[in-house]
Design a protein around this motif. Structure first.
Motif, PDB file in Angstrom:
ATOM      1  N   PHE A  96       0.839  -1.203   0.000  1.00  0.00           N
ATOM      2  CA  PHE A  96       0.000   0.000   0.000  1.00  0.00           C
ATOM      3  C   PHE A  96       0.878   1.259   0.000  1.00  0.00           C
ATOM      4  CE2 PHE A  96      -2.762   3.199   2.006  1.00  0.00           C
ATOM      5  CZ  PHE A  96      -3.921   3.038   1.263  1.00  0.00           C
ATOM      6  N   VAL A  97       1.927   1.260   0.817  1.00  0.00           N
ATOM      7  CA  VAL A  97       2.814   2.430   0.891  1.00  0.00           C
ATOM      8  C   VAL A  97       3.588   2.602  -0.421  1.00  0.00           C
ATOM      9  CG1 VAL A  97       4.840   3.373   2.075  1.00  0.00           C
ATOM     10  CG2 VAL A  97       3.008   2.326   3.404  1.00  0.00           C
ATOM     11  N   LEU A  98       4.068   1.495  -0.989  1.00  0.00           N
ATOM     12  CA  LEU A  98       4.764   1.569  -2.275  1.00  0.00           C
ATOM     13  C   LEU A  98       3.852   2.127  -3.359  1.00  0.00           C
ATOM     14  CD1 LEU A  98       7.104   0.965  -4.207  1.00  0.00           C
ATOM     15  CD2 LEU A  98       6.269  -1.391  -4.379  1.00  0.00           C
ATOM     16  N   SER A  99       2.620   1.660  -3.380  1.00  0.00           N
ATOM     17  CA  SER A  99       1.651   2.146  -4.369  1.00  0.00           C
ATOM     18  C   SER A  99       1.402   3.649  -4.196  1.00  0.00           C
ATOM     19  CB  SER A  99       0.334   1.377  -4.208  1.00  0.00           C
ATOM     20  OG  SER A  99      -0.661   1.927  -5.035  1.00  0.00           O
ATOM     21  N   ALA A 100       1.298   4.099  -2.952  1.00  0.00           N
ATOM     22  CA  ALA A 100       1.074   5.526  -2.692  1.00  0.00           C
ATOM     23  C   ALA A 100       2.264   6.365  -3.156  1.00  0.00           C
ATOM     24  CB  ALA A 100       0.828   5.744  -1.202  1.00  0.00           C
ATOM     25  N   ALA A 101       3.475   5.872  -2.925  1.00  0.00           N
ATOM     26  CA  ALA A 101       4.664   6.622  -3.350  1.00  0.00           C
ATOM     27  C   ALA A 101       4.684   6.796  -4.865  1.00  0.00           C
ATOM     28  CB  ALA A 101       5.925   5.896  -2.877  1.00  0.00           C
ATOM     29  N   LEU A 102       4.344   5.740  -5.597  1.00  0.00           N
ATOM     30  CA  LEU A 102       4.323   5.825  -7.059  1.00  0.00           C
ATOM     31  C   LEU A 102       3.197   6.745  -7.531  1.00  0.00           C
ATOM     32  CD1 LEU A 102       4.999   2.069  -7.908  1.00  0.00           C
ATOM     33  CD2 LEU A 102       6.598   3.996  -8.064  1.00  0.00           C
ATOM     34  N   THR A 103       2.081   6.746  -6.812  1.00  0.00           N
ATOM     35  CA  THR A 103       0.993   7.671  -7.156  1.00  0.00           C
ATOM     36  C   THR A 103       1.423   9.111  -6.889  1.00  0.00           C
ATOM     37  OG1 THR A 103      -0.557   5.936  -6.494  1.00  0.00           O
ATOM     38  CG2 THR A 103      -1.465   8.138  -6.825  1.00  0.00           C
ATOM     39  N   GLY A 104       2.204   9.324  -5.828  1.00  0.00           N
ATOM     40  CA  GLY A 104       2.748  10.660  -5.562  1.00  0.00           C
ATOM     41  C   GLY A 104       3.662  11.133  -6.675  1.00  0.00           C
ATOM     42  N   LEU A 105       4.443  10.201  -7.257  1.00  0.00           N
ATOM     43  CA  LEU A 105       5.291  10.561  -8.399  1.00  0.00           C
ATOM     44  C   LEU A 105       4.427  11.001  -9.583  1.00  0.00           C
ATOM     45  CD1 LEU A 105       8.026  10.683  -9.847  1.00  0.00           C
ATOM     46  CD2 LEU A 105       7.795   8.229 -10.334  1.00  0.00           C
ATOM     47  N   ALA A 106       3.321  10.296  -9.798  1.00  0.00           N
ATOM     48  CA  ALA A 106       2.397  10.702 -10.868  1.00  0.00           C
ATOM     49  C   ALA A 106       1.856  12.107 -10.594  1.00  0.00           C
ATOM     50  CB  ALA A 106       1.249   9.703 -10.976  1.00  0.00           C
ATOM     51  N   GLY A 107       1.570  12.413  -9.329  1.00  0.00           N
ATOM     52  CA  GLY A 107       1.099  13.757  -8.973  1.00  0.00           C
ATOM     53  C   GLY A 107       2.144  14.819  -9.287  1.00  0.00           C
ATOM     54  N   ALA A 108       3.423  14.516  -9.029  1.00  0.00           N
ATOM     55  CA  ALA A 108       4.496  15.464  -9.335  1.00  0.00           C
ATOM     56  C   ALA A 108       4.575  15.735 -10.837  1.00  0.00           C
ATOM     57  CB  ALA A 108       5.823  14.918  -8.824  1.00  0.00           C
ATOM     58  N   LEU A 109       4.437  14.691 -11.635  1.00  0.00           N
ATOM     59  CA  LEU A 109       4.450  14.864 -13.098  1.00  0.00           C
ATOM     60  C   LEU A 109       3.236  15.661 -13.557  1.00  0.00           C
ATOM     61  CD1 LEU A 109       5.512  11.265 -14.200  1.00  0.00           C
ATOM     62  CD2 LEU A 109       6.923  13.323 -14.228  1.00  0.00           C
ATOM     63  N   LEU A 110       2.082  15.371 -12.946  1.00  0.00           N
ATOM     64  CA  LEU A 110       0.855  16.072 -13.347  1.00  0.00           C
ATOM     65  C   LEU A 110       0.945  17.561 -13.026  1.00  0.00           C
ATOM     66  CD1 LEU A 110      -1.916  15.467 -14.589  1.00  0.00           C
ATOM     67  CD2 LEU A 110      -2.806  15.165 -12.268  1.00  0.00           C
ATOM     68  N   ALA A 111       1.529  17.895 -11.879  1.00  0.00           N
ATOM     69  CA  ALA A 111       1.694  19.302 -11.508  1.00  0.00           C
ATOM     70  C   ALA A 111       2.551  20.031 -12.534  1.00  0.00           C
ATOM     71  CB  ALA A 111       2.339  19.393 -10.123  1.00  0.00           C
ATOM     72  N   ASN A 112       3.587  19.376 -13.026  1.00  0.00           N
ATOM     73  CA  ASN A 112       4.449  20.002 -14.027  1.00  0.00           C
ATOM     74  C   ASN A 112       3.761  20.097 -15.378  1.00  0.00           C
ATOM     75  OD1 ASN A 112       7.473  20.587 -13.247  1.00  0.00           O
ATOM     76  ND2 ASN A 112       6.810  18.835 -12.027  1.00  0.00           N
ATOM     77  N   GLN A 113       2.926  19.120 -15.698  1.00  0.00           N
ATOM     78  CA  GLN A 113       2.279  19.163 -17.008  1.00  0.00           C
ATOM     79  C   GLN A 113       1.245  20.286 -17.096  1.00  0.00           C
ATOM     80  OE1 GLN A 113      -0.855  16.948 -18.259  1.00  0.00           O
ATOM     81  NE2 GLN A 113      -0.293  17.032 -20.413  1.00  0.00           N
ATOM     82  N   GLN A 114       0.453  20.449 -16.025  1.00  0.00           N
ATOM     83  CA  GLN A 114      -0.600  21.463 -16.088  1.00  0.00           C
ATOM     84  C   GLN A 114      -0.218  22.756 -15.370  1.00  0.00           C
ATOM     85  OE1 GLN A 114      -3.837  19.109 -14.569  1.00  0.00           O
ATOM     86  NE2 GLN A 114      -3.418  19.589 -12.438  1.00  0.00           N
ATOM     87  N   THR A 115       1.007  22.796 -14.802  1.00  0.00           N
ATOM     88  CA  THR A 115       1.527  23.968 -14.070  1.00  0.00           C
ATOM     89  C   THR A 115       0.472  24.570 -13.138  1.00  0.00           C
ATOM     90  OG1 THR A 115       1.018  25.512 -15.874  1.00  0.00           O
ATOM     91  CG2 THR A 115       3.219  24.551 -15.844  1.00  0.00           C
TER      92      THR A 115
END
Length: 326
Positions: A225-244
């Motif tokens: 569960f924690v590993l999955s959350a960390a990878l989802t957080g990485l997706a959030g970081a990419l999304l923040a950069n894509q939509q600024t």
């Protein structure tokens, strides 16, 4: 035969994704690269959800919270760094991706640890409801944080830099997201085939028997569960950069629902299925929006038909089988 079809489908997918930017440029449609970049980011988040939902039978309805925490970590560090505002102990944040993205994963994992520790004391519908409650808790918290935009959200002053250089844009950012997605996919493939993954699947199938064999499901499920959350957080970081831009809507339960739909549409417990699911869902949404403003009335029945007639989702239809890929 099925393995051949599966490999062929995966090869076609990868080749198609690699060829997309030059093809979009040749046809004069650069927006297609932006659209598929967003699909790749959502595929990364859905891939992480598929890992715990498909292989651990942990149906989390609060994964949007981890997506939003990753995005807000990037946004808050960006705001403090570019405005020279102290954040913690005199540190003014950072706009460096090599700092912000690991921190986004760490923040998401840190929140997932107590959430998982409590939620895993339950199972079934109770697990779903508790993860939903923790997700909505973060949603309302960031809605009330006026220092970071509250419900209006927080703009990124500039995209993150990589090793001091300006963040890649357009096709370069697309290839960066694709590379990260493929690396995470390969990593999770190794994990599910490792002894850890086998124990996780065993706990999914028969936790009582696993306990009899000397394995306690709780620490394995919590680690997953924690590993999955960390990878989802990485997706959030990419999304923040894509939509600024980041906003509390990223943490809303409807985002968790969309991730669940992507997993089910692509194929549960397949790992590659969420990539098909994200591409199909986001492209279909984009096409239907141009046809009718009531596009949800078309999309909903289509999704129901896929669930009813395509066992194991799109991936199951492509490789010609309905059984789970474990």
């Amino acid at each position: 035969m099925r393995a051949d079809r599966r490999l062929l489908a995966a090869a076609v997918l990868v080749v198609g994704l690699l060829a997309l930017p030059p093809l979009a440029s040749a046809f004069g449609n650069p927006y297609l690269v932006t659209l598929v970049t967003r699909a790749l980011i959502y595929a990364l988040a859905a891939l992480a959800l598929d890992f715990v939902m498909g292989y651990g039978r942990l149906v989390s309805f609060g994964h949007a919270a981890f997506l939003g925490l990753g995005a807000y970590t990037v946004g808050i560090l960006n705001t403090h760094a570019l405005q020279a505002l102290p954040l913690v102990g005199g540190w003014s944040g950072s706009n460096e991706a090599l700092v912000a993205w690991p921190l986004a994963m760490l923040v998401a994992a840190a929140y997932a640890l107590p959430v998982g520790a409590i939620s895993l004391r339950t199972s079934g519908v109770y697990f779903i409801m508790i993860t939903l409650a923790f997700g909505q808790l973060v949603f309302y918290l960031f809605n009330s944080l006026s220092a970071y935009g509250g419900q209006d959200g927080l703009p990124l002053w500039l995209p993150n830099t990589v090793a001091g250089r300006e963040m890649l844009e357009g096709p370069a950012f697309y290839y960066l997201c694709l590379g990260i997605l493929l690396v995470v996919w390969a990593f999770l493939q190794r994990v599910v085939r490792s002894p850890f993954g086998r124990v996780l699947v065993g706990c999914r199938e028969n936790p009582r028997r696993m306990r009899a064999l000397g394995y306690r499901p709780y620490p394995y499920q919590l680690a997953a569960f924690v590993l999955s959350a960390a990878l989802t957080g990485l997706a959030g970081a990419l999304l923040a950069n894509q939509q600024t831009f980041v906003s509390p809507s990223l943490m809303h339960w409807s985002q968790s629902g969309e991730l669940l739909v992507i997993v089910l549409l692509g194929g549960l417990a397949t790992l590659i299925g969420p990539i098909w699911g994200a591409l199909a869902l986001l492209v279909l949404e984009e096409v239907l929006v141009t046809v009718t403003e009531h596009w949800q009335l078309v999309l909903g029945p289509l999704l129901v038909l896929v669930v009813l007639f395509f066992r194991n989702g799109l991936q199951g239809a492509l490789d010609g089988r309905g059984a789970r890929d474990d």
